[in-house]
Design an enzyme around this catalytic site. Structure first.
Site, short mmCIF file in Angstrom:
data_model
loop_
_atom_site.label_atom_id
_atom_site.label_comp_id
_atom_site.label_asym_id
_atom_site.label_seq_id
_atom_site.Cartn_x
_atom_site.Cartn_y
_atom_site.Cartn_z
N LYS A 278 9.04 1.05 -15.68
CA LYS A 278 10.05 0.31 -16.45
C LYS A 278 10.59 1.21 -17.56
CE LYS A 278 8.05 -4.35 -16.05
NZ LYS A 278 9.12 -5.03 -15.33
N ARG A 352 4.01 -10.44 -7.06
CA ARG A 352 4.00 -11.11 -5.75
C ARG A 352 2.90 -10.56 -4.84
NH1 ARG A 352 10.14 -9.57 -4.81
NH2 ARG A 352 10.06 -9.85 -7.05
N1 BES Z 1 6.72 -8.98 -14.83
C1 BES Z 1 7.98 -8.66 -14.27
C2 BES Z 1 8.98 -9.80 -14.44
C3 BES Z 1 9.60 -9.94 -15.81
C4 BES Z 1 10.68 -9.17 -16.15
C5 BES Z 1 9.15 -10.88 -16.68
C6 BES Z 1 11.28 -9.33 -17.39
C7 BES Z 1 9.73 -11.04 -17.91
C8 BES Z 1 10.80 -10.27 -18.27
C9 BES Z 1 7.83 -8.41 -12.77
O1 BES Z 1 6.64 -7.84 -12.38
C10 BES Z 1 8.93 -7.47 -12.38
O2 BES Z 1 8.92 -6.37 -12.85
N2 BES Z 1 9.83 -7.93 -11.53
C11 BES Z 1 10.94 -7.14 -11.11
C12 BES Z 1 11.11 -7.36 -9.62
C13 BES Z 1 12.09 -6.43 -8.98
C14 BES Z 1 11.58 -5.01 -9.04
C15 BES Z 1 12.30 -6.86 -7.55
C16 BES Z 1 12.17 -7.60 -11.88
O3 BES Z 1 12.30 -8.78 -12.18
O4 BES Z 1 12.98 -6.75 -12.24
MN MN Z 2 6.69 -5.75 -12.54
#
Ligand code: BES
Ligand code: MN
Ligand code: ZN
Length: 499
Positions: A278, A352
């Site tokens: 990230k 997931r």
């Molecule tokens: N924990 C994050 C989701 C999240 C993002 C929660 C921002 C709160 C604020 C999750 O693990 C994630 O990173 N999801 C990705 C999925 C994508 C790579 C398909 C997302 O939401 O960008």
């Molecule tokens: Mn994530």
């Protein structure tokens, strides 16, 4: 802060702070206070400045009684426009107003009753105060002082039924709020302290204080035995061992008709994104990526302490998503517990993977319903804002029950669909599934379409995406302006207790 009840205590010491509501008269700039005892009305009108207090929302008016007690009249606007949520919010504001200057306060409950529903009114009052009193100050060397220690809920008239309901409301709502606050504490704890191993230990320890709860903690070897290849792939880059906390609550009476509900929670103690790292701005606050697990634990905790009639299994999938030389690389293909193969296109779509294996484990226990909660997608913030929880499910009956539990708790929740094209989009050409859709559009539902592959289709299942509501709810005065909200614990507790 402790709550107690009293009935018409006439012989006041004369030092009390007494809280009463003041309503505005419809279409007029005058307060409607005919509900107040005569003594209050007389003392109020003796003060000249009272003429300019019309009971509108947000205003308060202080005046003394003959015996020296102070009355705090809380402007609530027109009575018709109030509801249980605004009462909850107003009570949180009352707490903030008086917390520093008063050690004790009396609340005249009968005056605050809405829609003739003393139970729901009391729930709003206790919750508003107790949830607003939450502070996360464990790591501050100088803690803030709260003077307010005691709230007395006072009934004007002797009425055994109302007395019983008041005692019950104090007991039940205190348990619910303590569980919400327990959930908030877990989420707010930083990742260098609350790592997977410590988190599991904390929950295990707390679960010993509950009613009829058994706990089992599975570690890396057991997850390997369970063939949880997806879960383990997320943990591969971590300095800490993964944990699957398996809690079981058994009700006092079990018959053939006793229902069994399974709760599943995403417990990512930190989400760096893994190799699909990230950016630093998005990584900030990812300690809260375990909020799903602490939310389901909070509800499980409250339901056990309130002796729910249903059997409840609570499963927490705990690890962090970190990077080292062993971390899972994008393009990897892993095998899930249920045998399906998954191409990991993005290691940041890790929740997931953990949930999928735990959902398959939950399905094998053959519960009557499975509900999972997870901070699963950033996309839910785009579709529903940070005020609404996303709900996805394979069963309309379950949806209806969860939505009505959310409504009862005054928590916003909205259903999003799982449609065939989304299911298709989660298929890979070199593995059975891929962990990310072809585009970011519909990301929340696509994540649910992925999870659906790991749930026994005969079992009603619902997925709650709390990525928006789990974090700061600065529009709610009973939630901290910054930090974990503890949202959805109350919805799920209602659901478990209403079975
Ligand atoms: N924990 C994050 C989701 C999240 C993002 C929660 C921002 C709160 C604020 C999750 O693990 C994630 O990173 N999801 C990705 C999925 C994508 C790579 C398909 C997302 O939401 O960008
Ligand atoms: Mn994530
Ligand atoms: Zn995550």
């Amino acid at each position: 802060m402790k709550f107690s009840m009293s009935v018409n205590s006439k012989n006041k010491k004369g030092q009390e702070l007494i809280i009463i509501p003041a309503h505005k008269t419809k279409n007029k700039k005058v307060v409607s206070n005919t509900n107040w005892p005569e003594e209050y009305r007389n003392s109020f009108s003796k003060i000249k400045a009272s003429k300019s207090f019309d009971g509108s929302k947000g205003k308060t008016f202080l005046f003394p009684l003959e015996n020296g007690s102070t009355i705090m009249a809380i402007g609530l606007g027109e009575k018709e426009s109030l509801n249980f949520e605004s009462l909850r919010c107003e009570m949180a504001n009352v707490f903030k107003k008086i917390q520093h200057d008063h050690s004790e306060a009396i609340i005249k409950i009968e005056q605050f009753i809405l829609e003739d529903d003393i139970e729901k009114s009391l729930a709003s009052i206790v919750q508003g105060l107790m949830l607003a009193a939450y502070k996360f100050e464990r790591h501050l060397t100088t803690k803030s002082e709260t003077a307010l220690k005691k709230i007395i809920l006072e009934l004007d008239n002797k009425n055994p039924k109302n007395e019983k309901l008041t005692k019950k409301a104090i007991h039940e709502n205190s348990i619910v709020c303590e569980s919400v606050n327990f959930c908030r504490d877990l989420v707010n704890e930083p990742p260098n302290i609350l790592n997977s191993e410590y988190y599991a230990k904390l929950v295990e320890k707390d679960s010993k204080t509950l009613n009829r709860v058994k706990v089992k903690v599975l570690g890396k070897d057991q997850l390997k035995k369970e063939k949880m290849g997806m879960f383990l792939s997320v943990n591969a880059g971590s300095a800490y061992a993964p944990r699957l906390v398996h809690l079981t609550y058994t009700p006092k009476k079990v018959t053939k008709k006793t229902k069994h509900i399974a709760l599943v929670g995403k417990g990512l103690t930190f989400d760096t994104g893994g190799y699909s790292l990230k950016p630093s701005g998005s990584m900030m606050n990812m300690k809260f990526d375990m909020a799903g697990s602490s939310t389901v634990y909070g509800a499980f905790r409250a339901a056990s302490l309130l002796n729910s009639d249903v059997k409840i299994t609570c499963l927490l999938g705990i690890t962090d998503n970190a990077v080292n030389e062993k971390a899972t690389m994008p393009d990897s293909i892993v095998k899930a517990r249920n045998g399906k193969t998954v191409e990991i296109l993005n290691t940041d779509a890790e929740g997931r993977l953990v949930l999928g294996d735990v959902l398959s484990y939950a399905s094998d226990l053959k519960p009557d319903a499975i509900i999972d909660a997870a901070t699963l997608t950033g996309a839910v913030l785009v579709s529903l804002g940070n005020e609404i929880c996303g709900l996805m499910s394979n069963n309309d009956n379950l949806v209806e029950k969860i939505l009505s539990s959310a409504k009862e708790a005054d928590e916003y929740m909205w259903q999003l669909p799982i449609i065939e094209p989304f299911r298709k989009d989660m298929k890979s050409n070199i593995a059975d599934l891929k962990n990310m859709g072809g585009s970011r559009f519909g990301g929340t539902s696509k994540a649910a379409a992925f999870l659906e592959n790991f749930v026994d289709p005969k079992i009603p299942w619902a997925h709650l995406d709390i990525a928006g509501v789990g974090d700061s709810q600065s529009h709610l005065p009973y939630c901290p302006t910054k930090g974990a909200s503890g949202s959805i614990v109350r919805t799920l507790t209602n659901y478990l207790l209403n079975q």
